[in-house]
Design a protein around this motif. Sequence first.
Motif, PDB file in Angstrom:
ATOM      1  N   ASP A 176      43.779  46.637  40.772  1.00  0.00           N
ATOM      2  CA  ASP A 176      42.933  46.518  41.961  1.00  0.00           C
ATOM      3  C   ASP A 176      43.338  45.373  42.882  1.00  0.00           C
ATOM      4  O   ASP A 176      43.099  45.434  44.092  1.00  0.00           O
ATOM      5  CB  ASP A 176      41.475  46.341  41.549  1.00  0.00           C
ATOM      6  N   GLN A 177      43.937  44.310  42.316  1.00  0.00           N
ATOM      7  CA  GLN A 177      44.272  43.150  43.151  1.00  0.00           C
ATOM      8  C   GLN A 177      45.531  43.419  43.979  1.00  0.00           C
ATOM      9  O   GLN A 177      46.276  44.366  43.723  1.00  0.00           O
ATOM     10  CB  GLN A 177      44.442  41.901  42.275  1.00  0.00           C
ATOM     11  N   ARG A 178      45.805  42.563  44.970  1.00  0.00           N
ATOM     12  CA  ARG A 178      46.942  42.774  45.867  1.00  0.00           C
ATOM     13  C   ARG A 178      47.914  41.598  45.904  1.00  0.00           C
ATOM     14  O   ARG A 178      48.920  41.663  46.625  1.00  0.00           O
ATOM     15  CB  ARG A 178      46.435  43.036  47.289  1.00  0.00           C
ATOM     16  N   GLU A 179      47.623  40.546  45.143  1.00  0.00           N
ATOM     17  CA  GLU A 179      48.425  39.327  45.256  1.00  0.00           C
ATOM     18  C   GLU A 179      49.606  39.299  44.289  1.00  0.00           C
ATOM     19  O   GLU A 179      50.567  38.565  44.510  1.00  0.00           O
ATOM     20  CB  GLU A 179      47.550  38.096  45.004  1.00  0.00           C
ATOM     21  N   HIS A 180      49.534  40.067  43.211  1.00  0.00           N
ATOM     22  CA  HIS A 180      50.557  39.985  42.179  1.00  0.00           C
ATOM     23  C   HIS A 180      51.227  41.342  41.980  1.00  0.00           C
ATOM     24  O   HIS A 180      50.561  42.372  41.891  1.00  0.00           O
ATOM     25  CB  HIS A 180      49.945  39.509  40.860  1.00  0.00           C
ATOM     26  N   LEU A 181      52.541  41.303  41.901  1.00  0.00           N
ATOM     27  CA  LEU A 181      53.313  42.527  41.716  1.00  0.00           C
ATOM     28  C   LEU A 181      53.502  42.856  40.241  1.00  0.00           C
ATOM     29  O   LEU A 181      53.516  44.021  39.853  1.00  0.00           O
ATOM     30  CB  LEU A 181      54.689  42.368  42.380  1.00  0.00           C
ATOM     31  N   LEU A 182      53.639  41.817  39.417  1.00  0.00           N
ATOM     32  CA  LEU A 182      54.061  41.999  38.036  1.00  0.00           C
ATOM     33  C   LEU A 182      53.036  41.441  37.049  1.00  0.00           C
ATOM     34  O   LEU A 182      52.538  40.326  37.224  1.00  0.00           O
ATOM     35  CB  LEU A 182      55.411  41.291  37.815  1.00  0.00           C
ATOM     36  N   LEU A 183      52.733  42.229  36.019  1.00  0.00           N
ATOM     37  CA  LEU A 183      51.921  41.774  34.895  1.00  0.00           C
ATOM     38  C   LEU A 183      52.780  41.881  33.637  1.00  0.00           C
ATOM     39  O   LEU A 183      53.285  42.964  33.314  1.00  0.00           O
ATOM     40  CB  LEU A 183      50.664  42.634  34.731  1.00  0.00           C
ATOM     41  N   VAL A 184      52.944  40.776  32.926  1.00  0.00           N
ATOM     42  CA  VAL A 184      53.693  40.775  31.670  1.00  0.00           C
ATOM     43  C   VAL A 184      52.699  40.624  30.524  1.00  0.00           C
ATOM     44  O   VAL A 184      51.976  39.630  30.446  1.00  0.00           O
ATOM     45  CB  VAL A 184      54.739  39.642  31.624  1.00  0.00           C
ATOM     46  N   VAL A 185      52.649  41.643  29.664  1.00  0.00           N
ATOM     47  CA  VAL A 185      51.740  41.666  28.525  1.00  0.00           C
ATOM     48  C   VAL A 185      52.521  41.271  27.275  1.00  0.00           C
ATOM     49  O   VAL A 185      53.524  41.907  26.935  1.00  0.00           O
ATOM     50  CB  VAL A 185      51.110  43.059  28.334  1.00  0.00           C
ATOM     51  N   SER A 186      52.067  40.229  26.611  1.00  0.00           N
ATOM     52  CA  SER A 186      52.708  39.789  25.378  1.00  0.00           C
ATOM     53  C   SER A 186      51.983  40.410  24.191  1.00  0.00           C
ATOM     54  O   SER A 186      50.776  40.233  24.026  1.00  0.00           O
ATOM     55  CB  SER A 186      52.659  38.255  25.281  1.00  0.00           C
ATOM     56  N   CYS A 187      52.727  41.158  23.366  1.00  0.00           N
ATOM     57  CA  CYS A 187      52.105  41.833  22.233  1.00  0.00           C
ATOM     58  C   CYS A 187      53.164  42.133  21.186  1.00  0.00           C
ATOM     59  O   CYS A 187      54.364  42.110  21.467  1.00  0.00           O
ATOM     60  CB  CYS A 187      51.412  43.127  22.673  1.00  0.00           C
TER      61      CYS A 187
ATOM     62  N   PRO B 180      53.631  47.095  17.327  1.00  0.00           N
ATOM     63  CA  PRO B 180      52.569  48.072  17.024  1.00  0.00           C
ATOM     64  C   PRO B 180      51.390  48.003  18.002  1.00  0.00           C
ATOM     65  O   PRO B 180      50.715  49.000  18.219  1.00  0.00           O
ATOM     66  CB  PRO B 180      52.126  47.691  15.603  1.00  0.00           C
ATOM     67  N   GLU B 181      51.162  46.814  18.567  1.00  0.00           N
ATOM     68  CA  GLU B 181      50.024  46.642  19.471  1.00  0.00           C
ATOM     69  C   GLU B 181      50.267  47.272  20.837  1.00  0.00           C
ATOM     70  O   GLU B 181      49.325  47.479  21.606  1.00  0.00           O
ATOM     71  CB  GLU B 181      49.712  45.145  19.635  1.00  0.00           C
ATOM     72  N   LEU B 182      51.524  47.572  21.139  1.00  0.00           N
ATOM     73  CA  LEU B 182      51.831  48.181  22.433  1.00  0.00           C
ATOM     74  C   LEU B 182      51.130  49.524  22.587  1.00  0.00           C
ATOM     75  O   LEU B 182      50.839  49.954  23.710  1.00  0.00           O
ATOM     76  CB  LEU B 182      53.347  48.353  22.576  1.00  0.00           C
ATOM     77  N   ALA B 183      50.829  50.182  21.467  1.00  0.00           N
ATOM     78  CA  ALA B 183      50.140  51.476  21.528  1.00  0.00           C
ATOM     79  C   ALA B 183      48.797  51.344  22.245  1.00  0.00           C
ATOM     80  O   ALA B 183      48.385  52.254  22.973  1.00  0.00           O
ATOM     81  CB  ALA B 183      49.930  52.023  20.119  1.00  0.00           C
ATOM     82  N   TYR B 184      48.106  50.220  22.057  1.00  0.00           N
ATOM     83  CA  TYR B 184      46.829  50.016  22.735  1.00  0.00           C
ATOM     84  C   TYR B 184      47.031  49.938  24.248  1.00  0.00           C
ATOM     85  O   TYR B 184      46.230  50.459  25.034  1.00  0.00           O
ATOM     86  CB  TYR B 184      46.164  48.726  22.249  1.00  0.00           C
ATOM     87  N   VAL B 185      48.102  49.275  24.669  1.00  0.00           N
ATOM     88  CA  VAL B 185      48.387  49.156  26.100  1.00  0.00           C
ATOM     89  C   VAL B 185      48.718  50.528  26.684  1.00  0.00           C
ATOM     90  O   VAL B 185      48.198  50.914  27.746  1.00  0.00           O
ATOM     91  CB  VAL B 185      49.552  48.174  26.335  1.00  0.00           C
ATOM     92  N   LEU B 186      49.574  51.277  25.991  1.00  0.00           N
ATOM     93  CA  LEU B 186      49.964  52.605  26.472  1.00  0.00           C
ATOM     94  C   LEU B 186      48.765  53.534  26.566  1.00  0.00           C
ATOM     95  O   LEU B 186      48.599  54.274  27.544  1.00  0.00           O
ATOM     96  CB  LEU B 186      51.026  53.203  25.550  1.00  0.00           C
ATOM     97  N   LYS B 187      47.910  53.482  25.544  1.00  0.00           N
ATOM     98  CA  LYS B 187      46.738  54.363  25.533  1.00  0.00           C
ATOM     99  C   LYS B 187      45.758  53.977  26.630  1.00  0.00           C
ATOM    100  O   LYS B 187      45.141  54.852  27.256  1.00  0.00           O
ATOM    101  CB  LYS B 187      46.054  54.293  24.159  1.00  0.00           C
TER     102      LYS B 187
END
Length: 430
Positions: free
Chosen positions: A17-28, A31-38
């Motif tokens: 929703d925000q407009r100021e940031h282009l990139l979000l880096v999720v550290s995980c 196996p936890e990446l499945a939660y992000v994908l879902k």
Amino acid sequence: MWRKLDELKATLDEFVDQREHLLLVVSCADPELAYVLKTLEGMDDASPSDLFLVFGEPFTGAAEYAAAIMKGLRVQMEIVKAPRAAAGEAPLPPLPAVCDDAEAPPTARLRAAIDHVSSLLPAQGGHRVIWGFLPLQIADREGYARLVGEFVPARGPEPWMRGLRVVARDDRADPFLLPPLRKSKAPGVLLYEIDMSTAALNDALVKEAGDRSLPVADRMQALLQLAGLDYAYRRYPQALEKYGALYRYYAAHDAPVMQAVIIQGAGDVLRQMGDLKEARAKYHQGLALVMHQKALPILLNLTAAIGDVALELRDHRDAEGFSGLAAQIAGKLMNPFAKADALEKQGIARDRMGDATGAVVVWREAATLAKTFAYHERHRSALERLIPAYRGMGMEDERRACEAELKAAAQAVKAEAREAHEHPLQGTTT
């Protein structure tokens, strides 16, 4: 756990929703990446005005990853081809030639694809494109870091970034993106760490269970998950204590299905503790609670559990009857895997009672069902039971047929394993 998942969802929602940031880096962790994908998949379903393109292919190298992305994009374009034609809409223009140019730099191929996809969306309406470069495994860290670095807007926002959001990932156990990004205070970049490890989940569930500001029902659900963790880590007395508290709560609220779930949990604990007779008594108690509730999944679990314990207690008549009942319920639920399991155990009970013919009947049904639904483990075990049974009955043709089927099944499994190794199932493209 729900708080952690809610926090992840809120973070991704806010980033989109925000407009100021282009990139979000999720550290995980991997196996936890499945939660992000879902979570991203759910957001895609809930937001028809936004386009989510998520790629979970392993990152073995930038060129290979770019090629996998182009392949995924062509698949997506092919999927919408027929609906667009039916609606009288023109076909989508193909990807630019550079996208398929193996000699071009991978970042140039991705940039061309990004520009192309953005050009397909209406200029009005606030449409956004969310690209998820989220490989399930990262073999080439330097290459992935260079790719992600292309989306750090060091010179500030540029026209091509409008409406664009990029989600990337880091390795929480051994981070290689977050430390330099944090140190450099990279502009236009958000950093987020998700910890769904057992210790973190246990801590979150303890907090939820003890949070008096939450509805009691939510706190009981947290307590139920804690009991499950206690069971998994063999903290049996603690698990029984929690199941006791849960049973009293659901009994007071006249919730027989949940009472049965709790009783089954207590029965499983007692079974692991070696108290098979008391475990069976618990399962029967739970069965009595839901017999008239039409809660078929709970009925399946309880009847299967009674059949299993009866086999361990060598009560073969009970084992045969309840395993057969479990097979019937699994059939009603259209669960071929549970049905095949139950049929095999029913056959074991029949065989132990001296009913070799009856055992062969259900083992043959189990083998056929397992073969149909590629349930390789059960297919193999059912055939391995049929072979000596046919031998003992003097049915040599049937025995040889089973041996040939078993050999063919083993070869098929090996072929599947080779195929999976050479062409792994690659993540999720939505």
